[in-house]
Design an enzyme around this catalytic site. Structure first.
Site, short mmCIF file in Angstrom:
data_model
loop_
_atom_site.label_atom_id
_atom_site.label_comp_id
_atom_site.label_asym_id
_atom_site.label_seq_id
_atom_site.Cartn_x
_atom_site.Cartn_y
_atom_site.Cartn_z
N HIS A 174 -6.10 1.88 -10.46
CA HIS A 174 -7.30 1.82 -9.89
C HIS A 174 -7.76 2.16 -7.97
CE1 HIS A 174 -7.72 -1.60 -7.29
NE2 HIS A 174 -7.05 -2.23 -8.49
N ASP A 211 -3.99 -2.05 -1.78
CA ASP A 211 -4.39 -2.46 -3.74
C ASP A 211 -5.58 -1.86 -3.96
OD1 ASP A 211 -5.29 -4.28 -5.37
OD2 ASP A 211 -5.51 -5.63 -3.93
N GLU A 254 -12.02 -2.40 -10.27
CA GLU A 254 -11.45 -3.14 -10.80
C GLU A 254 -11.27 -4.19 -10.17
OE1 GLU A 254 -7.65 -5.33 -10.80
OE2 GLU A 254 -8.87 -4.97 -9.79
N GLU A 255 -12.15 -4.58 -8.85
CA GLU A 255 -12.04 -5.62 -8.05
C GLU A 255 -12.91 -6.42 -8.66
OE1 GLU A 255 -10.02 -6.52 -6.21
OE2 GLU A 255 -8.74 -4.38 -5.38
N ASP A 290 -0.54 -1.41 -10.30
CA ASP A 290 -1.10 -2.48 -9.85
C ASP A 290 -0.31 -3.04 -8.05
OD1 ASP A 290 -3.36 -3.69 -8.00
OD2 ASP A 290 -4.41 -3.66 -10.66
N HIS A 299 -5.65 -8.04 0.18
CA HIS A 299 -6.82 -8.32 0.60
C HIS A 299 -6.85 -8.47 2.16
CE1 HIS A 299 -8.51 -8.89 -3.55
NE2 HIS A 299 -7.51 -7.58 -3.95
#
Length: 363
Positions: free
Chosen positions: A72, A184, A218-219, A241, A328
């Site tokens: 993603h 990510d 996706e998030e 991922d 994150h």
């Protein structure tokens, strides 16, 4: 197959840096998608794009049997939610943005007039009550763009709904650790593009259609994958991922399992993971001496694997994860060799799949 050391070459590393440094927050992924498509273009036959920005490079588009490899493209961010009379900005999340890392970070606010710089302010240590310290929370962090009042904020082009990203850029730490925000999961988009490059350079002809899929959103709930799987209608999906390196401080391995950067790709066990496809990946890794780790998920993987698996009456799906530290945050960290081994694992697995490969439990 190219030698392991040659997978990430100078050209691909230059692309990775450019791709990571580009901002592509959830809902605003298109500039990053254009960079990705430009890099992928020599290695595919055609592209599919959809209304919300998912991009798919296709090899053998006329083949009836369809295999997806997927990552993603979006990154976590913030939205401007409220502007005070004093010209300060309060925010809400766009994805799983971490309020605790925000104070003292620089930000880019994306406006029609261009980027407006700002900082997440925080009271100086001298002014805080040591006996009753407030911690950063979503409702007390704020952005200062140097404006004296709300009118000056609006004059700069900043308004409620502007999206906010961090400007932190790609760095290499100790020769083989890659550090950046948005690893990510733009690492996933990079790795599937490298699989396509290797197939092209090694002149491999696949007996099926390969859909190199870079999904959006996706998030905030796997939304891009949910949309594009209905368009592609694949037979097989291999998703990549990131997952947590659980060996750093303050992580409970009894709850999170044990996975570590540098020890290889992580293969997931979960209801959404089709067991025969997962075992094909493991058998391939063992045959090709590709190191790997294992991880168990419970009701769901929390990745686009779930969206593909439960679509179109059921799609044989599996998840190969890249172990990552500090998810994150703006200093997400991976190991170069893990990245290369994910690429190798997907590449070698694709060479084992044919339209006759059955993933039925009843054959």
């Amino acid at each position: 197959m190219a030698k392991k050391a040659e997978i990430i070459n100078k050209k691909s590393l230059t692309f990775l840096e450019k791709y990571l440094n580009n901002a592509a927050p959830t809902g605003y992924e298109w500039d990053g998608q254009k960079l990705w498509m430009e890099y992928l273009k020599p290695y595919v036959d055609t592209f599919i794009t959809d209304t919300y920005g998912t991009a798919v490079g296709v090899i053998n588009p006329d083949a009836p049997y369809k295999v997806v490899i997927e990552g993603h493209s979006d990154e976590i961010s913030w939205y401007v939610n409220y502007i005070t009379d004093d010209g300060l900005l309060y925010v809400i999340r766009n994805g799983g943005s971490d309020h605790q890392i925000a104070p003292s970070k620089w930000v880019n606010i994306h406006t029609k007039k261009g980027i407006v710089k700002g900082v997440f302010g925080w009271p100086a240590i001298h002014t805080r009550n040591a006996a009753k310290e407030e911690t950063p929370k979503q409702d007390n962090i704020f952005i200062d763009i140097g404006a004296k009042d709300k009118k000056e904020v609006e004059k700069l082009g900043v308004h409620v709904g502007c999206v906010i990203t961090y400007p932190d850029t790609f760095q290499v730490l100790n020769k083989n650790k890659f550090v950046c925000r948005a690893i990510d999961n733009r690492a996933g988009g990079f790795m599937i593009a490298e699989v396509a490059r290797l197939l092209h350079e090694n002149k491999k002809k696949l007996p099926f259609g390969l859909y190199i899929t870079n999904s959006v959103q996706e998030e905030i709930g796997l939304r891009g994958a949910e949309m594009i799987t209905q368009t592609i209608k694949p037979d097989v999906a291999i998703v990549t991922d990131v997952c947590h390196d659980t060996t750093t401080p303050m992580i409970d391995k009894k709850k999170q399992g044990e996975t570590r950067i540098g020890d290889g790709p992580v293969i997931t066990y979960a209801p959404a993971v089709q067991n025969k496809l997962r075992e094909l990946i493991i058998d391939t890794a063992e045959e090709k001496n590709i190191p790997f780790q294992r991880m168990a998920s419970s009701r769901f993987t929390g990745t686009d694997t779930d969206a593909f698996a439960y679509s179109n009456g059921g799609v044989a799906s599996a998840l190969i994860s890249l172990p990552l530290r500090y998810m994150h945050t703006t200093v997400e960290m991976i190991h170069k060799e893990d990245m290369e081994n994910v690429i190798r694992m997907i590449y070698e697995t694709l060479l084992k799949i044919t339209p006759e490969t059955s993933f039925s439990y009843f054959d």
